[in-house]
Design a protein around this motif. Structure first.
Motif, PDB file in Angstrom:
ATOM      1  N   PHE A   1       1.733  22.142  -5.577  1.00  0.00           N
ATOM      2  CA  PHE A   1       1.349  21.202  -6.655  1.00  0.00           C
ATOM      3  C   PHE A   1       2.455  20.275  -7.410  1.00  0.00           C
ATOM      4  N   SER A   2       3.750  20.841  -7.557  1.00  0.00           N
ATOM      5  CA  SER A   2       4.829  20.081  -7.768  1.00  0.00           C
ATOM      6  C   SER A   2       5.044  18.851  -7.009  1.00  0.00           C
ATOM      7  N   LEU A   3       5.001  19.226  -5.585  1.00  0.00           N
ATOM      8  CA  LEU A   3       5.276  18.070  -4.736  1.00  0.00           C
ATOM      9  C   LEU A   3       4.130  16.974  -4.785  1.00  0.00           C
ATOM     10  N   LEU A   4       3.026  17.502  -4.957  1.00  0.00           N
ATOM     11  CA  LEU A   4       1.886  16.656  -4.940  1.00  0.00           C
ATOM     12  C   LEU A   4       1.959  15.540  -6.198  1.00  0.00           C
ATOM     13  N   LEU A   5       2.314  16.219  -7.326  1.00  0.00           N
ATOM     14  CA  LEU A   5       2.648  15.199  -8.543  1.00  0.00           C
ATOM     15  C   LEU A   5       3.767  14.331  -8.158  1.00  0.00           C
ATOM     16  N   PHE A   6       4.762  14.836  -7.798  1.00  0.00           N
ATOM     17  CA  PHE A   6       6.036  13.922  -7.328  1.00  0.00           C
ATOM     18  C   PHE A   6       5.582  12.825  -6.461  1.00  0.00           C
ATOM     19  N   PHE A   7       4.863  13.154  -5.605  1.00  0.00           N
ATOM     20  CA  PHE A   7       4.336  12.063  -4.469  1.00  0.00           C
ATOM     21  C   PHE A   7       3.449  10.825  -4.951  1.00  0.00           C
ATOM     22  N   GLU A   8       2.658  11.666  -5.743  1.00  0.00           N
ATOM     23  CA  GLU A   8       1.622  10.928  -6.611  1.00  0.00           C
ATOM     24  C   GLU A   8       2.298   9.909  -7.463  1.00  0.00           C
ATOM     25  N   PHE A   9       3.503  10.242  -8.100  1.00  0.00           N
ATOM     26  CA  PHE A   9       4.244   9.468  -8.950  1.00  0.00           C
ATOM     27  C   PHE A   9       4.714   8.579  -8.170  1.00  0.00           C
ATOM     28  N   ILE A  10       5.441   8.632  -7.031  1.00  0.00           N
ATOM     29  CA  ILE A  10       5.848   7.515  -6.116  1.00  0.00           C
ATOM     30  C   ILE A  10       5.089   6.581  -5.956  1.00  0.00           C
ATOM     31  N   LEU A  11       3.554   6.930  -5.657  1.00  0.00           N
ATOM     32  CA  LEU A  11       2.587   6.024  -5.218  1.00  0.00           C
ATOM     33  C   LEU A  11       2.223   5.207  -6.528  1.00  0.00           C
ATOM     34  N   VAL A  12       2.233   5.835  -7.590  1.00  0.00           N
ATOM     35  CA  VAL A  12       1.876   5.165  -8.677  1.00  0.00           C
ATOM     36  C   VAL A  12       2.992   3.879  -9.031  1.00  0.00           C
ATOM     37  N   LEU A  13       4.223   4.579  -8.699  1.00  0.00           N
ATOM     38  CA  LEU A  13       5.382   3.590  -9.138  1.00  0.00           C
ATOM     39  C   LEU A  13       5.320   2.465  -7.863  1.00  0.00           C
ATOM     40  N   LEU A  14       4.809   2.660  -6.883  1.00  0.00           N
ATOM     41  CA  LEU A  14       4.904   1.635  -5.928  1.00  0.00           C
ATOM     42  C   LEU A  14       3.756   0.561  -6.051  1.00  0.00           C
ATOM     43  N   ASP A  15       2.585   1.181  -6.827  1.00  0.00           N
ATOM     44  CA  ASP A  15       1.334   0.385  -6.617  1.00  0.00           C
ATOM     45  C   ASP A  15       1.438  -1.068  -7.178  1.00  0.00           C
ATOM     46  N   PRO A  16       2.241  -1.552  -8.108  1.00  0.00           N
ATOM     47  CA  PRO A  16       2.202  -2.996  -8.491  1.00  0.00           C
ATOM     48  C   PRO A  16       2.713  -3.675  -7.254  1.00  0.00           C
ATOM     49  N   TYR A  17       3.739  -3.027  -6.639  1.00  0.00           N
ATOM     50  CA  TYR A  17       4.319  -3.774  -5.410  1.00  0.00           C
ATOM     51  C   TYR A  17       3.490  -4.197  -4.373  1.00  0.00           C
ATOM     52  N   ILE A  18       2.591  -2.939  -4.017  1.00  0.00           N
ATOM     53  CA  ILE A  18       1.621  -2.801  -2.940  1.00  0.00           C
ATOM     54  C   ILE A  18       0.361  -3.905  -3.287  1.00  0.00           C
ATOM     55  N   GLU A  19       0.068  -3.937  -4.661  1.00  0.00           N
ATOM     56  CA  GLU A  19      -0.947  -4.566  -4.960  1.00  0.00           C
ATOM     57  C   GLU A  19      -0.548  -6.325  -4.982  1.00  0.00           C
ATOM     58  N   GLN A  20       0.761  -6.486  -5.100  1.00  0.00           N
ATOM     59  CA  GLN A  20       1.358  -8.064  -5.105  1.00  0.00           C
ATOM     60  C   GLN A  20       1.250  -8.451  -3.589  1.00  0.00           C
ATOM     61  N   TYR A  21       1.559  -7.529  -2.677  1.00  0.00           N
ATOM     62  CA  TYR A  21       1.564  -7.468  -1.211  1.00  0.00           C
ATOM     63  C   TYR A  21       0.378  -7.918  -0.506  1.00  0.00           C
ATOM     64  N   SER A  22      -0.726  -6.775  -0.937  1.00  0.00           N
ATOM     65  CA  SER A  22      -2.042  -7.286  -0.586  1.00  0.00           C
ATOM     66  C   SER A  22      -3.037  -7.883  -1.336  1.00  0.00           C
ATOM     67  N   SER A  23      -2.591  -8.411  -2.226  1.00  0.00           N
ATOM     68  CA  SER A  23      -3.471  -9.415  -3.095  1.00  0.00           C
ATOM     69  C   SER A  23      -4.955  -8.838  -3.438  1.00  0.00           C
ATOM     70  N   GLY A  24      -4.883  -7.283  -3.378  1.00  0.00           N
ATOM     71  CA  GLY A  24      -5.841  -6.680  -3.755  1.00  0.00           C
ATOM     72  C   GLY A  24      -6.748  -6.407  -2.602  1.00  0.00           C
ATOM     73  N   GLY A  25      -6.612  -6.682  -1.676  1.00  0.00           N
ATOM     74  CA  GLY A  25      -7.346  -6.275  -0.361  1.00  0.00           C
ATOM     75  C   GLY A  25      -7.390  -4.881  -0.271  1.00  0.00           C
ATOM     76  N   PRO A  26      -8.439  -4.082  -0.072  1.00  0.00           N
ATOM     77  CA  PRO A  26      -8.547  -2.607  -0.063  1.00  0.00           C
ATOM     78  C   PRO A  26      -8.247  -2.200   1.230  1.00  0.00           C
ATOM     79  N   ALA A  27      -8.307  -3.032   2.256  1.00  0.00           N
ATOM     80  CA  ALA A  27      -7.917  -2.421   3.453  1.00  0.00           C
ATOM     81  C   ALA A  27      -6.493  -2.575   3.870  1.00  0.00           C
ATOM     82  N   ILE A  28      -5.941  -3.540   3.353  1.00  0.00           N
ATOM     83  CA  ILE A  28      -4.356  -3.588   3.304  1.00  0.00           C
ATOM     84  C   ILE A  28      -3.727  -2.377   2.746  1.00  0.00           C
TER      85      ILE A  28
END
Length: 84
Positions: A21-48
């Protein structure tokens, strides 16, 4: 909190669950932290976004295995025997 339980005796299954559970929360935090950069790169495309998240998950999985083995060995006060 997970490392503080090394001072008290708890069942191994509970320790494994807490580590997971601790590692799951930590890695989910990493994904949430990177989400704005992923959104910018993918331009909102769900497949990307799915592809980028799959690549991140592929990188996170070995780290999860390593840290899980390390934390469990630390809680059991055994040397970490995880193969790299």
């Amino acid at each position: 909190g997970v490392f503080l339980i090394g001072r008290i005796s708890i069942p191994i299954r509970l320790a494994e669950g807490m580590i997971f559970f601790s590692l799951l929360l930590f890695f989910e935090f990493i994904l949430v932290l990177l989400d704005p950069y992923i959104e910018q790169y993918s331009s909102g495309g769900p497949a990307i976004k799915l592809g980028i998240n799959a690549v991140l998950a592929t990188g996170i999985f070995p780290l999860n295995n390593f840290f899980s083995a390390w934390a469990l060995a630390r809680l059991q006060r055994l040397p970490c025997t995880h193969k790299y």
